[in-house]
Design a protein around this motif. Structure first.
Motif, PDB file in Angstrom:
ATOM      1  N   SER A 196       7.248  32.740  22.925  1.00 12.33           N
ATOM      2  CA  SER A 196       7.160  34.143  23.339  1.00 12.33           C
ATOM      3  C   SER A 196       5.784  34.490  23.887  1.00 12.33           C
ATOM      4  O   SER A 196       5.225  35.539  23.590  1.00 12.33           O
ATOM      5  CB  SER A 196       7.498  35.066  22.161  1.00 12.33           C
ATOM      6  N   ILE A 245       8.376  35.687  27.454  1.00 14.18           N
ATOM      7  CA  ILE A 245       8.537  37.124  27.680  1.00 14.18           C
ATOM      8  C   ILE A 245       8.898  37.379  29.140  1.00 14.18           C
ATOM      9  O   ILE A 245       9.770  38.201  29.455  1.00 14.18           O
ATOM     10  CB  ILE A 245       7.251  37.882  27.305  1.00 14.18           C
ATOM     11  N   ILE A 300      15.095  34.490  22.179  1.00  8.05           N
ATOM     12  CA  ILE A 300      13.783  33.845  22.252  1.00  8.05           C
ATOM     13  C   ILE A 300      13.393  33.414  20.846  1.00  8.05           C
ATOM     14  O   ILE A 300      13.249  34.248  19.952  1.00  8.05           O
ATOM     15  CB  ILE A 300      12.714  34.806  22.821  1.00  8.05           C
ATOM     16  N   GLU A 345      10.701  32.039  18.320  1.00  5.06           N
ATOM     17  CA  GLU A 345       9.242  32.014  18.184  1.00  5.06           C
ATOM     18  C   GLU A 345       8.879  31.469  16.805  1.00  5.06           C
ATOM     19  O   GLU A 345       9.362  31.967  15.788  1.00  5.06           O
ATOM     20  CB  GLU A 345       8.666  33.422  18.365  1.00  5.06           C
ATOM     21  N   LEU A 401       4.521  37.603  18.498  1.00  4.68           N
ATOM     22  CA  LEU A 401       4.578  37.060  19.851  1.00  4.68           C
ATOM     23  C   LEU A 401       3.170  36.828  20.410  1.00  4.68           C
ATOM     24  O   LEU A 401       2.175  37.182  19.794  1.00  4.68           O
ATOM     25  CB  LEU A 401       5.363  38.016  20.757  1.00  4.68           C
ATOM     26  N   THR A 409       6.776  43.652  26.269  1.00  2.35           N
ATOM     27  CA  THR A 409       7.927  43.346  25.418  1.00  2.35           C
ATOM     28  C   THR A 409       8.691  44.608  25.046  1.00  2.35           C
ATOM     29  O   THR A 409       9.936  44.638  25.076  1.00  2.35           O
ATOM     30  CB  THR A 409       7.462  42.611  24.149  1.00  2.35           C
ATOM     31  N   ILE A 463      13.999  38.582  20.210  1.00  2.00           N
ATOM     32  CA  ILE A 463      13.082  37.595  19.633  1.00  2.00           C
ATOM     33  C   ILE A 463      13.424  37.328  18.173  1.00  2.00           C
ATOM     34  O   ILE A 463      13.555  38.261  17.372  1.00  2.00           O
ATOM     35  CB  ILE A 463      11.618  38.058  19.745  1.00  2.00           C
TER      36      ILE A 463
END
Length: 499
Positions: A15, A20, A37, A39, A44, A93, A102
């Protein structure tokens, strides 16, 4: 108990700017929302989350170190520090609705291609409870950054040292520098930023270097954008676009210095002379030799001086190129037998650039390492795709870095290329997309051939090149104009679409 399983059409690993950025463009350009996503950390930011050491900042003008579709009028200066870049990513984001996509503290352990279903099966690990689970996806995108995994540091006597050893990429906010004897190892960008940032707190700073760097003045370093100027950035139509274009063109004009022809060498000599003049004007004379490289300008990335040269005049700063041979309880010992006291050792020895901490198995059980071995080194067609690995793409992949401009530019336009080729898969008119092997081989030969005619081929122990083989897995040999054109107007004959 059955293993937990999950599914998304697109899975993105990481991320930072890449993860992103492609999340935003999937939503903006394709109105596509079925992506996740993953992570590994609790927050992030990628490189700009991992690197929080004192003085950490960007060496590319802010107007270019941002996504073109998300200009930022709120940067405080031309070269923002780490906290501002991270704040920018957090705002992007939120503004583009990426947060719900995320999944934090989730580690990607491996992936394999399932031919029957035309999908990738990912093995994931929940960092909180140590449980593993499978995630299935049609499209897999690795957005793992290059400046996240630190190089190791091992030396005789390390266990005996009574102080603390910390890598710059693993800095913690609770580290106390006040009245400490501090050793900084490494004089690249990170080391050169750290030293001036800690001299006012530390009792003494002993800076150990290996190879001289080219230092040049950082333009407008002390200038801060006024509220009026920020207002203009925000409300005057196309002002930021104009400034971004102007800065892009200016930086591209320096690309010719990286060639090995006679005219490029003349230009390099001018900049090298400028750097020498700067050192002889600003640095103590006893350090001139340590601050004057003998290799060609551009073989390593030059350093925009963050105040490092000035701080060498301080009585509590010492620069040396003595080789550290061991540690003892109270400090470091050099090759000459000299002892330097230390309560804290900051290791700024760089990163495992383009190290992919994962196991990926493609078609016919071919692994990434096997694939790269067959080509001679780490590579990818247009820095992103590889034959035998359908529906798999890299961001910040091999040969996607310039020595003169912004890496965010290459990330953004690689995203544009990925979106173009995966669109049929997302629309279910194709089940897979894969680069043709002959196109990939032709591309790799052209890239490596062109790089042999660039200054990166000089013997300067640069991280751009595998020092064992001479394979340059880092740099893009041509202009960003060239990169932009071929990313946005790709040769679709180089791709195979399966149904």
């Amino acid at each position: 108990m059955a293993q937990r399983k999950s599914y998304s059409t697109v899975a993105i690993i990481g991320s930072g700017f890449g993860g992103i950025g492609i999340g935003c463009q999937l939503k903006r350009k394709l109105n596509f929302n079925d992506f996740i996503i993953f992570e590994r950390s609790p927050m992030l930011g990628g490189t700009w989350r991992s690197n929080t050491y004192p003085g950490c900042g960007v060496d590319v003008p802010a107007v270019l170190y941002s996504l073109s579709f998300a200009p930022n009028p709120n940067f405080s200066r031309l070269f923002p520090d780490q906290s501002e870049i991270l704040l920018y990513l957090e705002k992007v984001t939120e503004d583009f609705g990426i947060s719900p996509h995320i999944q934090y503290e989730t580690l990607w352990e491996s992936a394999h291609w399932e031919e029957k279903t035309k999908t990738w099966i990912l093995k994931m690990k929940d960092a909180q409870n140590e449980t593993t689970f499978e995630h299935e996806c049609k499209i897999l995108i690795s957005a793992i950054g290059r400046l996240v995994i630190p190089n190791s540091f091992k030396i005789e006597g390390q266990d005996e040292f009574s102080g603390e050893i910390v890598h710059s990429a693993e800095w913690r906010s609770d580290i106390d520098l006040k009245n400490k004897e501090v050793v900084v190892i490494g004089n690249g960008c990170s080391g050169s930023q750290i030293v001036p940032a800690i001299v006012n707190q530390a009792k003494n700073v002993y800076h150990f270097m290996r190879t001289p760097q080219y230092y040049v003045p950082k333009p407008l370093d002390r200038w801060r954008f006024s509220n009026t100027l920020k207002w203009m950035f925000k409300y005057v139509p196309f002002l930021l676009v104009f400034l971004r274009t102007l800065m892009f063109v200016y930086l591209e004009s320096s690309l010719k210095q990286f060639s090995l022809d006679v005219s490029a060498e003349r230009q390099r000599r001018k900049v090298q002379a400028k750097s020498r003049k700067y050192i002889q004007k600003k640095a103590p004379s006893r350090y001139w030799k340590l601050l004057t490289p003998e290799y060609a300008l551009g073989c390593k990335r030059k350093i925009l001086d963050p105040g490092y040269i000035d701080c060498l005049h301080r009585s509590n700063v010492l620069l040396t190129n003595e080789r550290i041979t061991s540690l003892n309880r109270k400090g470091v010992v050099t090759e000459s037998g000299k002892h330097y006291p230390a309560n804290l050792i900051i290791v700024a020895n760089g990163f495992r650039t383009f190290h992919y901490p994962m196991t990926v198995t493609g078609r016919e059980k071919r692994t990434l390492s096997e694939h790269w071995s067959s080509f001679g080194g780490m590579e990818a067609y247009r820095s992103t795709a590889m034959t035998h690995f359908p529906n798999f793409f890299l961001l910040s992949g091999p040969n996607s870095v310039s020595g003169h401009s912004s890496s965010v530019f290459s990330i953004e336009h690689t995203i544009n290329l990925i979106l173009k080729v995966i669109k049929p898969v997302l629309k279910a008119t194709a089940s897979e997309v894969e680069v043709r092997e002959e196109a990939e081989r032709e591309w790799v030969e052209r890239v490596q051939g062109a790089l042999r005619e660039r200054v990166y081929a000089d013997n300067c122990d640069t991280y751009y090149v595998d020092q064992k083989t001479g394979w340059n897995f880092t740099n893009y040999p041509w202009s960003w104009y060239h990169f932009w054109w071929h990313s946005n107007f790709p040769n679709m004959r180089d791709w195979i679409f399966g149904t």
